[in-house]
Design an enzyme around this catalytic site. Structure first.
Site, PDB file in Angstrom:
ATOM      1  N   GLU A  60       0.826  -1.218   0.000  1.00  0.00           N
ATOM      2  CA  GLU A  60       0.000   0.000   0.000  1.00  0.00           C
ATOM      3  C   GLU A  60       0.859   1.266   0.000  1.00  0.00           C
ATOM      4  OE1 GLU A  60      -0.726  -2.672   1.785  1.00  0.00           O
ATOM      5  OE2 GLU A  60      -2.720  -3.234   1.068  1.00  0.00           O
ATOM      6  N   HIS A 127     -12.087  -5.630   7.800  1.00  0.00           N
ATOM      7  CA  HIS A 127     -12.686  -5.442   6.472  1.00  0.00           C
ATOM      8  C   HIS A 127     -14.000  -4.671   6.566  1.00  0.00           C
ATOM      9  CE1 HIS A 127      -9.865  -8.730   5.712  1.00  0.00           C
ATOM     10  NE2 HIS A 127      -9.935  -8.442   4.430  1.00  0.00           N
TER      11      HIS A 127
END
Lengths: 324, 425
Positions: A60, A127
């Site tokens: 990321e 999530h």
């Protein structure tokens, strides 16, 4: 006009912007051949090729850093983070590098970071999160969080054309649940403008993203009791449409703020402060908040249900406020 | 490298000497300013490391991009930054490139000099400069990007993510590991269990060179070779330049933790003094030329120091300038290739992976992992002065995007959308 999901609306925006401007490129994990974890980028690789639809390693920090570097040469990269929870992995690149670039040395960073976010799908603690306030709090970043397909498409186009870094939150519970009729013709939705979803005289609910729909359900319930609720969808958190909030509060004199983000340091606190500073005399009741609990997002369905604001939470809070 | 690749002309030699001297005098001037309390924040010295910043940047062309760290003033000077910009930055004046909003080498220039401003967090520039290189390739500019990292910075996550992405992308990035043997107060041996930081490159499948960082010609010719490889599409290239930080981490730090003998040893290897001896012996540098160089430098320094000292601090209201940019971008994409190549239908591809050999591997063909003997380490030290340290393996070899869909498809696109895709990897 066709019925379009929020997911498809975003895909259309990416597709059309890439058609329109060769400076727009997509970069992220599994976005090419696989089309993204949720298939938002499906079909882009076939159309635009490997150079513009860039699959990356699981990095990321490298995704955000590389996109920032690309933007310095005038490109407009659109990053996909597979889930917004993983934005924590690139927090430094976003808040220290990207956000400060323009203010400190005059280098604008025209890039978009889009990511599936939010709970209600039993995704568990890593999530399901809503980390928008870390970034709304960081000067230099813009934060967009749409609730409808029409807005998602129009806001995504504005975000890509914006000459600043824009974080674009895509509520995954809305991806396929919410459908809109979207015009075939070109349109954009400006950043920083709230949308009135329902007019009412008794009470304002300021909210955004999935909670817009939960609030509208609550408003329908409340209408049966004769309480007419105004539902204001903020659409962007940064910049925040304070004028729209104040206008509505001045009309209804009561404000309830609903968000799926956790309570402490959520945008509700900021909105309440803005209202106290600018419309204290217009208030007939204290400002109230309905938010998620100040805990991680728990996994098991009964736990997550308790964690997230529900229609009945909003109805109860609104009822109390209306009778104050 | 061939002998030809090691050639340095007398003009280049004098340039290298001049820039190192300029770097040192700029920094000496700032040390004086610091002692006079005229530097607002910290002052970080590159004393003893000038050959690295100067030699690497000197290998670049004007169109290429750099991103400096705090000890790369020399790189900025070679790129064309005036000393006044460095003085005013450190003195937080309104006339500085950031108008006083940031200090030290934290400034950049997108349009003309192609410099990306650093931030204090180490390693972050590596993915950013990878992105600049990727954009440059996409636009057909054939540029090379160069940035530096200290020995300490090689332990950051951004270093590894960035270098891996650069290698996977074959980005035209030259990454210079400036091994000055100290991360603030921690010696390299307490940071990493390896002798050569260049060995990191092997894990990412990219080339690396080890070079004597106090030998400006070795640094320059190695960097020139690295730039050539990158320009030819064979990047990224890592260069580990071995050197010594001759001051503390910053001015406040007397570096008492460094053994005195170590300073003494490296003082004998001063990059400027040793180069001066070499150029004098070669007849390239004479007393007359040295005086001309010094006079020219001192004139600029005097003018720029006075300019900085006479510059005002920024008005307080400058703090309130916007954090968002309105209006057009300073740089629109500069296309150096036909845009049609990246726009449909020419850009269109069949999206499938081609996995060679079904991903199978031959167990007996894999060498057992053995720990390096000291002899091995000595062998790689022998790779100094620009000999390729490691050859590159192709990280894309086993999974190459197939452009025209010829051959068989091992992994078809998943047909069902993952509605509730949850588990990550």
């Amino acid at each position: 006009m066709a019925q379009t999901t929020l997911l498809e609306a975003i895909r259309q925006a990416l597709f059309e912007e890439m058609e329109r401007d060769p400076a727009v490129v997509c970069i992220g994990e599994d976005i090419g051949v696989y089309g993204g974890a949720f298939k938002v980028t499906a079909g882009l690789l076939e159309r635009f090729g490997w150079e513009r639809v860039i699959d990356t390693p699981i990095s990321e920090t490298a995704i955000i850093g590389a996109a920032c570097g690309m933007s310095y040469l005038g490109l407009r990269p659109v990053c996909e983070l597979q889930f917004v929870d993983f934005i924590a992995c690139c927090f430094n690149q976003l808040t220290n590098f990207v956000a400060k670039s323009f203010y400190l040395w005059g280098a604008p960073v025209p890039m978009v970071v889009r990511a599936p976010s939010g709970g209600g799908v039993h995704g568990g603690p890593f999530h399901s999160q809503n980390p928008e306030m870390y970034f709304a709090h960081t000067p230099g970043l813009k934060v967009v969080y749409p609730s409808t397909p029409y807005d998602a498409k129009g806001l995504m186009k504005s975000a890509i054309r914006d000459n600043n870094p824009v974080l674009f939150f895509e509520h995954k519970a809305l991806y396929r649940r919410i459908k809109d009729e979207i015009p075939e013709s070109e349109y954009t939705v400006p950043l920083g403008k709230a949308a009135m979803r329902r007019e009412g005289r008794d009470l304002t609910i300021a909210t955004y993203a999935a909670m817009t729909h939960t609030s509208l359900e609550a408003a329908a319930e409340l209408a049966k009791e004769g309480i007419e609720v105004e539902v204001l969808d903020l659409r962007t958190i940064q910049p925040l449409d304070t004028d729209a909030i104040l206008d509505s509060v001045k009309k209804t004199n009561r404000l309830l703020i609903v968000h799926e983000d956790t309570r402490f340091g959520g945008v509700a606190g900021e909105i309440a402060a803005v209202v106290f500073e600018n419309a204290f005399d217009d208030l007939d009741a204290p400002v109230r908040r309905v938010t998620s609990l100040d805990t991680p997002v728990p996994y098991s369905p009964p736990l997550e249900e308790r964690f997230l604001p529900q229609v009945y939470d909003i109805v109860a809070a609104a009822r109390e406020l209306a009778r104050y | 490298m061939t002998e030809a690749a090691k050639t340095v002309t007398p003009e280049q030699q004098l340039d290298l000497y001049r820039y190192m001297l300029l770097d040192r005098i700029v920094e000496e001037t700032m040390t004086k300013l610091f002692r006079q309390n005229k530097i607002v924040g910290g002052l970080y010295s590159s004393l003893g490391q000038e050959a690295i910043s100067v030699g690497t940047t000197y290998a670049l062309e004007q169109r290429d991009w750099i991103a400096p760290m705090i000890r790369n003033i020399g790189g900025l000077l070679v790129k064309g930054v005036r000393p006044r910009d460095i003085f005013t930055q450190h003195m937080a004046r309104y006339t500085s490139p950031t108008l006083g909003k940031d200090g030290t080498s934290h400034f950049g220039d997108l349009k003309n000099l192609h410099i990306v401003s650093p931030i204090s967090m180490l390693g972050d520039l590596i993915p950013v400069m990878t992105g600049v290189a990727m954009a440059g390739r996409y636009l057909g500019q054939n540029i090379v990007t160069l940035t530096w990292i200290g020995d300490g910075g090689t332990s950051t996550g951004a270093f590894h993510e960035g270098l891996n992405l650069a290698a996977q992308q074959r980005a035209s990035l030259v990454l210079v590991i400036e091994n000055n043997q100290w991360a603030y107060s921690t010696p390299v041996s307490r940071q990493v269990p390896i002798e050569h930081l260049a060995d990191r490159a092997k894990a990412y499948g990219c080339r690396a060179f080890i070079v004597d960082g106090n030998d400006v010609e070795a640094v320059f010719t190695t960097a020139r070779e690295a730039v050539r490889l990158c320009r030819a599409g064979q990047g990224p290239v890592v260069i580990e330049a071995k050197t010594m930080r001759m001051r503390g981490h910053a001015q406040h730090d007397p570096a008492e933790y460094v053994p005195k003998e170590m300073f003494d040893y490296w003082k004998q290897r001063d990059p400027i003094e040793s180069y001066e001896r070499k150029l004098v012996a070669a007849g390239v540098l004479t007393g007359k030329i040295k005086k001309e160089i010094l006079d020219a430098i001192n004139a600029v320094i005097e003018e720029d120091r006075a300019f900085a000292e006479n510059s005002p601090f920024p008005p307080p209201e400058l703090a309130e300038t916007p954090v968002y940019h309105e209006g057009p971008l300073p740089i629109e994409p500069q296309w150096k290739r036909p845009v049609a190549e990246v726009t449909p239908p020419r850009s269109s591809v069949k999206s499938e992976w081609n996995v060679s050999g079904d991903g199978d591997f031959q167990a007996d063909a894999i060498e057992p992992a053995t720990s390096k003997s000291p002899g091995d380490a000595a062998a790689s030290v022998g790779a100094r002065h620009g000999v390729p340290h490691k050859s590159a393996a192709d990280p894309l070899k086993n999974a190459t995007p197939k452009r025209n869909g010829a051959g068989r498809a091992s992994a078809k696109r998943a047909s069902k959308p993952a509605v509730r895709s949850r588990g990550r990897k």
